[in-house]
Design an enzyme around this catalytic site. Structure first.
Site, PDB file in Angstrom:
ATOM      1  N   GLY A 146     -11.762 -21.811  -6.568  1.00 14.47           N
ATOM      2  CA  GLY A 146     -12.888 -21.278  -7.333  1.00 14.47           C
ATOM      3  C   GLY A 146     -14.226 -21.430  -6.652  1.00 14.47           C
ATOM      4  O   GLY A 146     -15.224 -21.773  -7.282  1.00 14.47           O
ATOM      5  N   VAL A 147     -14.246 -21.165  -5.340  1.00 15.51           N
ATOM      6  CA  VAL A 147     -15.509 -21.184  -4.602  1.00 15.51           C
ATOM      7  C   VAL A 147     -15.568 -19.965  -3.690  1.00 15.51           C
ATOM      8  O   VAL A 147     -14.547 -19.393  -3.325  1.00 15.51           O
ATOM      9  CB  VAL A 147     -15.667 -22.459  -3.732  1.00 15.51           C
ATOM     10  CG1 VAL A 147     -15.760 -23.695  -4.593  1.00 15.51           C
ATOM     11  CG2 VAL A 147     -14.538 -22.571  -2.713  1.00 15.51           C
ATOM     12  N   GLY A 150       3.980   6.109   9.035  1.00 21.55           N
ATOM     13  CA  GLY A 150       5.356   6.040   8.572  1.00 21.55           C
ATOM     14  C   GLY A 150       6.048   4.756   8.966  1.00 21.55           C
ATOM     15  O   GLY A 150       7.134   4.440   8.483  1.00 21.55           O
ATOM     16  N   ASN A 151       5.439   3.978   9.870  1.00 22.70           N
ATOM     17  CA  ASN A 151       6.020   2.701  10.278  1.00 22.70           C
ATOM     18  C   ASN A 151       5.697   1.567   9.314  1.00 22.70           C
ATOM     19  O   ASN A 151       6.308   0.501   9.374  1.00 22.70           O
ATOM     20  CB  ASN A 151       5.538   2.301  11.672  1.00 22.70           C
ATOM     21  CG  ASN A 151       6.371   2.907  12.788  1.00 22.70           C
ATOM     22  OD1 ASN A 151       5.892   3.727  13.554  1.00 22.70           O
ATOM     23  ND2 ASN A 151       7.621   2.507  12.859  1.00 22.70           N
ATOM     24  N   SER A 152       4.725   1.752   8.444  1.00 29.88           N
ATOM     25  CA  SER A 152       4.320   0.655   7.566  1.00 29.88           C
ATOM     26  C   SER A 152       5.471   0.146   6.718  1.00 29.88           C
ATOM     27  O   SER A 152       6.234   0.927   6.138  1.00 29.88           O
ATOM     28  CB  SER A 152       3.192   1.102   6.636  1.00 29.88           C
ATOM     29  OG  SER A 152       1.965   0.999   7.269  1.00 29.88           O
ATOM     30  N   ASP A 166      -0.360  -7.539   1.122  1.00 29.42           N
ATOM     31  CA  ASP A 166       0.206  -6.200   1.326  1.00 29.42           C
ATOM     32  C   ASP A 166       1.730  -6.233   1.438  1.00 29.42           C
ATOM     33  O   ASP A 166       2.326  -5.503   2.220  1.00 29.42           O
ATOM     34  CB  ASP A 166      -0.408  -5.540   2.569  1.00 29.42           C
ATOM     35  CG  ASP A 166      -0.234  -4.019   2.552  1.00 29.42           C
ATOM     36  OD1 ASP A 166      -0.034  -3.460   1.463  1.00 29.42           O
ATOM     37  OD2 ASP A 166      -0.288  -3.400   3.634  1.00 29.42           O
ATOM     38  N   HIS A 198       0.812  -1.215   0.000  1.00 26.77           N
ATOM     39  CA  HIS A 198       0.000   0.000   0.000  1.00 26.77           C
ATOM     40  C   HIS A 198       0.845   1.264   0.000  1.00 26.77           C
ATOM     41  O   HIS A 198       0.373   2.335  -0.363  1.00 26.77           O
ATOM     42  CB  HIS A 198      -0.989   0.006   1.179  1.00 26.77           C
ATOM     43  CG  HIS A 198      -0.380   0.254   2.518  1.00 26.77           C
ATOM     44  ND1 HIS A 198      -0.210  -0.740   3.462  1.00 26.77           N
ATOM     45  CD2 HIS A 198       0.081   1.379   3.099  1.00 26.77           C
ATOM     46  CE1 HIS A 198       0.316  -0.228   4.558  1.00 26.77           C
ATOM     47  NE2 HIS A 198       0.514   1.061   4.351  1.00 26.77           N
TER      48      HIS A 198
END
Length: 500
Positions: free
Chosen positions: A284-285, A226-228, A149, A119
């Protein structure tokens, strides 16, 4: 600036710092006993491998696009639509402009491979990595995975960069000490400490990666904007998590932060480095939890497995003849504990592998061979979302708190139901105090089945309710569809909801 409204209090965090001075180190050389009074010896060799990441995104200005920044609430061609567009055009500045963000990352290989959050860099036109000695390097994107992510960057330098090692997040225990290093509010090289507050925390729909992460690491270490993308270390100096989000009503740390476990991140990072993208299996469910009411309606004695609410057309499950209403009990030799287990188990199965899927179908246990396919970016994750509210519709026959109408051509036209192959019974109203309302059934939804029997008239639904009552069942299982998204709902059978 970095908060997303749909997170409902979960604020995205962004993090990092690093240097060319210190070489790679052996984590066994860095030990901080439980009674240590300082973290300095632990942190000193780690700091050079943590980096600051700054991104720049070019935003279009007025006159560069015909699209309005938000959808117009007025009909197309209306004079008010032109007024709306002119108003928002005036709110946009002339010409292009840059938007910037800061975050964190850490070096995992001396040749320049860096791990961070997707992100942070997802829409960036330029990514700059700042090392611990303030050296700035342009980074290129190796690959990313929006579902966990995780992103991997690469910088080029003549010198070998300091790096850190992965730890084993599965060995963490609640109460263990941890250290986080990052770039909160642009303050690079910030070190915070805390403990593991909770393991396998499910933050569900609030996360950007819920389906493929079997629980986040929760910590009380100070994690801020800012820690991400920054590392969470154990007391041996190994990376056991990638900080990704915080819960906060204010935007600042309140002692509730979340990290992606290293066992999840490491696997994705290795795949990105090898293939340029993550590789995971796909069944696919669409699945949903097996609640007490649903288990009773299906005749299951235990709350186990995951109920199939949707089978994707032309997907592996459809080709293997798995059906909506099946309860997945095992995939291969792995038991399915709940609905979120399904995408997590299947993700580790290589493309083309044929594997037995054990299901409960109409009172019998069956083993169905399924050939797993690699999941494409556009494929749905598999966990069915909760329903949202609907609009008020017309009157009809009331059965167990639901006002129902046959799905005739006239009704379809009146209620904008355009899919020609849709069959079933339309819910036009729901009593607020009924069991149907408690289970989230809303006006505008279509009942496709009851007790795994297809229905096309309210009378057929009434007959199935009567059959359930004769069999002394406490609930009836309904297959409901809204906007083509099916799900199962079990509603109680009681005198308060009796047909009128």
């Amino acid at each position: 600036m970095l908060f997303s409204p749909h997170l409902k209090g979960l604020a995205l965090a962004l993090l990092v710092t690093t240097s060319l001075v210190s070489p790679s180190f052996s984590a066994e050389d860095v030990v901080c006993p439980f009674q240590c009074n300082s973290f300095a010896n632990l942190v000193e060799p780690l700091l050079p491998a943590v980096v600051n990441i700054s991104t720049t995104t070019l935003l279009r200005g007025r006159g560069e696009t015909d699209a309005s920044p938000v959808d117009s609430p007025f009909p197309k061609g209306s004079p008010l639509e032109d007024f709306f567009k002119d108003f928002y055009d005036q709110m946009q500045p002339e010409g292009p402009r840059n938007s910037s963000a800061v975050g964190s990352g850490f070096i995992i290989d001396g040749s320049g491979y860096i791990v961070t959050n997707n992100h942070l860099i997802a829409d960036a036109d330029q990514v700059i990595v700042t090392l611990n000695d303030n050296t700035e390097l342009k980074a290129v994107l190796v690959g990313r995975d929006r579902r966990t992510d995780i992103a991997v960057l690469k910088v080029n330098t003549e010198k070998k960069l300091p790096s850190v090692e992965w730890g084993n997040s599965e060995k963490l225990r609640t109460g263990d000490r941890i250290v986080a290093i990052g770039n909160p509010f642009g303050l690079g090289g910030t070190v915070t400490t805390g403990i593991v507050s909770h393991l396998a925390r499910n933050i569900g729909a609030h996360s950007r990666s819920g389906d493929f992460i079997n629980g986040y690491i929760q910590t009380d270490a100070s994690i801020n904007m800012g820690n991400s993308g920054g590392p969470m270390f154990d007391m041996n100096g190994k990376v056991v998590g990638v900080t990704t989000a915080i819960y906060s009503p204010t935007g600042a740390s309140v002692g509730i932060g979340f990290a992606i476990p290293s066992e999840v991140a490491k696997k994705i990072v290795n795949q990105i480095r090898e293939f340029g993208r993550p590789k995971r299996g796909w069944l696919g469910v669409g699945v949903q939890p097996v609640t007490e009411d649903i288990a009773e309606g299906l005749g299951l004695k235990e709350l186990v497995g995951a109920l199939i609410g949707r089978v994707n057309k032309d997907g592996p499950a459809a080709k293997a003849k798995l059906q909506a209403g099946d309860v997945i009990l095992k995939i291969g030799d792995k038991a399915v504990k709940d609905n979120r287990s399904v995408p997590q188990i299947v993700a580790d199965i290589p493309d083309g592998t044929q594997i037995p899927v054990t299901v409960w179908r109409k009172g019998k246990i069956l083993s169905v061979p399924v050939q797993i396919r690699e999941q494409a970016e556009s494929d749905e994750t598999g966990v069915i979302p909760s329903p949202e509210g609907g609009k008020d519709l017309a009157k009809g026959i009331e059965i167990h708190g639901m006002t129902l109408q046959p799905l005739t051509a006239e009704v379809c036209q009146r209620f904008d139901i355009t899919t020609p192959e849709v069959q079933g019974v339309l819910v036009v109203d729901v009593s607020p105090k009924s069991s149907a309302a408690e289970k989230g059934i809303r006006p505008g939804e279509i009942i496709l089945e009851i007790s795994q029997v297809e229905v096309n008239t309210p009378q057929q639904i009434l007959e199935q309710f009567k059959n359930a009552e004769k069999e002394n069942r406490k609930s009836a299982l309904l297959l409901i569809s809204r906007n083509g998204e099916p799900r199962y709902v079990s509603i109680k059978i009681g005198a308060d909801d009796a047909a009128e």
